[in-house]
Design an enzyme around this catalytic site. Structure first.
Site, PDB file in Angstrom:
ATOM      1  N   PRO A  64       0.852  -1.192   0.000  1.00  0.00           N
ATOM      2  CA  PRO A  64       0.000   0.000   0.000  1.00  0.00           C
ATOM      3  C   PRO A  64       0.887   1.241   0.000  1.00  0.00           C
ATOM      4  CG  PRO A  64       0.093  -0.944   2.194  1.00  0.00           C
ATOM      5  CD  PRO A  64       0.826  -1.891   1.282  1.00  0.00           C
ATOM      6  N   HIS A  65       0.403   2.293  -0.616  1.00  0.00           N
ATOM      7  CA  HIS A  65       1.189   3.510  -0.633  1.00  0.00           C
ATOM      8  C   HIS A  65       0.300   4.739  -0.612  1.00  0.00           C
ATOM      9  CE1 HIS A  65       0.937   1.525  -4.544  1.00  0.00           C
ATOM     10  NE2 HIS A  65       0.928   2.697  -5.130  1.00  0.00           N
ATOM     11  N   ALA A  66       0.868   5.780  -0.035  1.00  0.00           N
ATOM     12  CA  ALA A  66       0.155   7.048   0.093  1.00  0.00           C
ATOM     13  C   ALA A  66       1.088   8.167  -0.339  1.00  0.00           C
ATOM     14  CB  ALA A  66      -0.281   7.260   1.542  1.00  0.00           C
TER      15      ALA A  66
END
Length: 105
Positions: A64-66
């Site tokens: 996951p990445h933000a």
């Protein structure tokens, strides 16, 4: 690279009940670590990215990445759950390890 991969950002033997719990946990830990001053913005950035497509890879791993202006410094957080969780993935298998990337906008 050692500046954003820290032992303090590795969490094992966790007991999250869902993908969203994992993302919330990581966003909260990012705020505690000073990576952001706004855990809610980071959490919402994670959710927005999850809506775009799978972040689950194969063999129980997710990335996951933000990317958000609320993220002050690039960081990597590792989360290992005690049991696999439902998480959209390329191989359609559950995930128990999330390697989260947080990137300033």
């Amino acid at each position: 690279m050692s500046g954003f991969v820290k032992a303090d950002n590795v969490f094992v033997n966790q007991n999250a009940a869902s993908r969203n719990d994992v993302l919330r946990f990581i966003a909260d830990k990012a705020q505690e670590a000073g990576v952001t001053d706004n855990a809610d913005a980071v959490y919402n950035a994670f959710l927005a990215r999850e809506e775009m497509g799978e972040t689950g890879m194969t063999d129980g791993f997710a990335v996951p990445h933000a990317k958000d202006a609320a993220i002050k410094d690039a960081a990597v957080f590792v989360f290992k759950n005690s049991t696999p969780l439902e998480w959209p993935s390329f191989d359609e298998k559950p995930v128990d390890v999330a390697i989260a990337l947080l990137v300033p906008d």
